[in-house]
Design a protein around this motif. Structure first.
Motif, PDB file in Angstrom:
ATOM      1  N   ALA A  22       0.734  -1.216   0.193  1.00  0.00           N
ATOM      2  CA  ALA A  22       0.033  -0.096   0.057  1.00  0.00           C
ATOM      3  C   ALA A  22       0.787   1.033  -0.270  1.00  0.00           C
ATOM      4  O   ALA A  22       0.635   2.258  -0.885  1.00  0.00           O
ATOM      5  N   ASN A  23       1.788   1.123   0.724  1.00  0.00           N
ATOM      6  CA  ASN A  23       2.867   2.462   0.825  1.00  0.00           C
ATOM      7  C   ASN A  23       3.641   2.345  -0.498  1.00  0.00           C
ATOM      8  O   ASN A  23       3.876   3.722  -0.996  1.00  0.00           O
ATOM      9  N   MET A  24       3.996   1.119  -0.950  1.00  0.00           N
ATOM     10  CA  MET A  24       4.778   1.257  -2.092  1.00  0.00           C
ATOM     11  C   MET A  24       3.886   1.971  -3.477  1.00  0.00           C
ATOM     12  O   MET A  24       4.506   2.567  -4.375  1.00  0.00           O
ATOM     13  N   ALA A  25       2.543   1.546  -3.406  1.00  0.00           N
ATOM     14  CA  ALA A  25       1.520   1.989  -4.454  1.00  0.00           C
ATOM     15  C   ALA A  25       1.488   3.512  -4.233  1.00  0.00           C
ATOM     16  O   ALA A  25       0.790   4.126  -5.177  1.00  0.00           O
ATOM     17  N   LEU A  26       1.905   4.404  -3.111  1.00  0.00           N
ATOM     18  CA  LEU A  26       1.989   5.793  -3.300  1.00  0.00           C
ATOM     19  C   LEU A  26       3.023   6.353  -4.479  1.00  0.00           C
ATOM     20  O   LEU A  26       2.790   7.483  -4.657  1.00  0.00           O
ATOM     21  N   SER A  27       3.837   5.653  -4.913  1.00  0.00           N
ATOM     22  CA  SER A  27       4.730   6.013  -5.753  1.00  0.00           C
ATOM     23  C   SER A  27       4.223   6.053  -7.111  1.00  0.00           C
ATOM     24  O   SER A  27       3.198   5.395  -7.582  1.00  0.00           O
TER      25      SER A  27
ATOM     26  N   ASP B 240       6.667   1.264 -12.942  1.00  0.00           N
ATOM     27  CA  ASP B 240       6.633  -0.228 -12.673  1.00  0.00           C
ATOM     28  C   ASP B 240       5.679  -0.826 -11.670  1.00  0.00           C
ATOM     29  O   ASP B 240       5.180  -1.798 -11.832  1.00  0.00           O
ATOM     30  N   ILE B 241       5.191   0.032 -10.817  1.00  0.00           N
ATOM     31  CA  ILE B 241       4.296  -0.083  -9.857  1.00  0.00           C
ATOM     32  C   ILE B 241       2.768  -0.496 -10.936  1.00  0.00           C
ATOM     33  O   ILE B 241       2.399  -1.678 -10.512  1.00  0.00           O
ATOM     34  N   GLU B 242       2.474   0.202 -11.588  1.00  0.00           N
ATOM     35  CA  GLU B 242       1.543  -0.033 -12.625  1.00  0.00           C
ATOM     36  C   GLU B 242       1.505  -1.360 -13.282  1.00  0.00           C
ATOM     37  O   GLU B 242       0.749  -2.154 -13.410  1.00  0.00           O
ATOM     38  N   GLN B 243       2.913  -1.533 -13.864  1.00  0.00           N
ATOM     39  CA  GLN B 243       3.029  -2.801 -14.610  1.00  0.00           C
ATOM     40  C   GLN B 243       2.782  -4.070 -14.091  1.00  0.00           C
ATOM     41  O   GLN B 243       2.407  -4.981 -14.463  1.00  0.00           O
ATOM     42  N   ILE B 244       3.201  -3.968 -12.687  1.00  0.00           N
ATOM     43  CA  ILE B 244       3.185  -5.159 -11.767  1.00  0.00           C
ATOM     44  C   ILE B 244       1.740  -5.553 -11.603  1.00  0.00           C
ATOM     45  O   ILE B 244       1.227  -6.693 -11.485  1.00  0.00           O
ATOM     46  N   PHE B 245       1.001  -4.509 -11.133  1.00  0.00           N
ATOM     47  CA  PHE B 245      -0.358  -4.793 -11.057  1.00  0.00           C
ATOM     48  C   PHE B 245      -1.333  -4.716 -11.877  1.00  0.00           C
ATOM     49  O   PHE B 245      -2.490  -4.960 -11.777  1.00  0.00           O
ATOM     50  N   GLU B 246      -0.823  -4.477 -13.096  1.00  0.00           N
ATOM     51  CA  GLU B 246      -1.881  -4.791 -14.259  1.00  0.00           C
ATOM     52  C   GLU B 246      -1.815  -6.272 -14.616  1.00  0.00           C
ATOM     53  O   GLU B 246      -2.896  -6.500 -15.267  1.00  0.00           O
TER      54      GLU B 246
ATOM     55  N   LEU C  20      -3.862   2.053  -4.814  1.00  0.00           N
ATOM     56  CA  LEU C  20      -3.882   1.501  -6.370  1.00  0.00           C
ATOM     57  C   LEU C  20      -4.867   2.150  -7.064  1.00  0.00           C
ATOM     58  O   LEU C  20      -4.540   2.563  -8.376  1.00  0.00           O
ATOM     59  N   SER C  21      -5.969   2.584  -6.453  1.00  0.00           N
ATOM     60  CA  SER C  21      -7.149   3.327  -7.386  1.00  0.00           C
ATOM     61  C   SER C  21      -6.590   4.735  -7.634  1.00  0.00           C
ATOM     62  O   SER C  21      -7.064   5.400  -8.480  1.00  0.00           O
ATOM     63  N   CYS C  22      -5.528   5.178  -6.975  1.00  0.00           N
ATOM     64  CA  CYS C  22      -4.779   6.398  -7.221  1.00  0.00           C
ATOM     65  C   CYS C  22      -4.198   6.566  -8.751  1.00  0.00           C
ATOM     66  O   CYS C  22      -3.862   7.428  -9.378  1.00  0.00           O
ATOM     67  N   HIS C  23      -3.905   5.234  -9.216  1.00  0.00           N
ATOM     68  CA  HIS C  23      -3.142   5.175 -10.404  1.00  0.00           C
ATOM     69  C   HIS C  23      -4.379   5.018 -11.569  1.00  0.00           C
ATOM     70  O   HIS C  23      -5.045   4.120 -11.969  1.00  0.00           O
TER      71      HIS C  23
END
Length: 202
Positions: A127-132, A136-142, A172-175
């Motif tokens: 959750a804290n990492m997703a604040l970035s 790369d965050i988006e690619q992993i969670f896609e 995650l919803s911030c992306h």
């Protein structure tokens, strides 16, 4: 030391200034596994102080140390390491360093664990990492499978993990790229299920 480090920032800084952090890292490999757990508890509590965390990251090179433990098959050790990474990831500069050390992949593996505490602390760190804002965050969670796993966790009646899972979904919803995926996989039902349990005091 673990208990003292829970008191307040002053206690954490005093432990650190007295050489406690340095000693905990240096003696770790010589300790019995059960003592290592207390060591990790103390280190995780020390990361609550951003001043101490700065030194731990730059002087003690703690990020690779914690990432390796998270990725290990030592469940209890991984739990404390995930807590430490969650605290460290409060700062954007450190989030980038965790990412470059393979920390996201290691934390994602926590979500696949059969141990709910490991899942819980993995969610908090992610959750804290997703604040970035890193792509790369988006690619992993896609990955559809990963999103499905998070939604499934949110739908379960594991009260201990609900806050962390919902925090992960929120961040995650911030992306913008991830919002359509979350909606397609039923995120609104998951959030509603979680909110109903909280309103019912469950």
């Amino acid at each position: 030391l673990a208990n003292l480090a829970l008191l307040d920032d002053d206690a954490r800084i005093r432990i650190h200034d007295a050489g406690g952090t340095k000693a905990l890292f240096e003696w770790y490999t010589e300790m019995e596994p059960i003592v290592q757990l207390e060591n990790l508890a103390a280190l995780a509590n020390l990361t609550l102080s951003m001043d101490v965390t700065e030194d731990m990251v730059h002087r003690n090179k703690c990020i690779p140390f914690f990432v390796d433990l998270v990725a290990s098959n030592q469940i209890k050790h991984a739990q404390f390491a995930a807590i430490a990474l969650a605290n460290i990831a409060r700062k954007e500069q450190f989030r980038e360093m965790i990412r470059k050390c393979g920390g996201i992949q290691a934390l994602v593996s926590c979500l696949m664990s059969h141990d709910y505490q490991k899942r819980r602390h993995g969610c908090r760190a992610l959750a804290n990492m997703a604040l970035s804002s890193s792509k790369d965050i988006e690619q992993i969670f896609e990955s559809q499978g990963l999103i499905d796993r998070i939604i499934k966790m949110a739908m379960r009646k594991e009260i201990e993990t609900q806050r962390e899972v919902v925090a992960l979904i929120r961040n995650l919803s911030c992306h913008a790229r991830l919002r359509p995926l979350l909606l397609d996989r039923g995120v609104m039902s998951a959030v509603e299920a979680s909110s109903v349990r909280w309103r019912c005091g469950g």
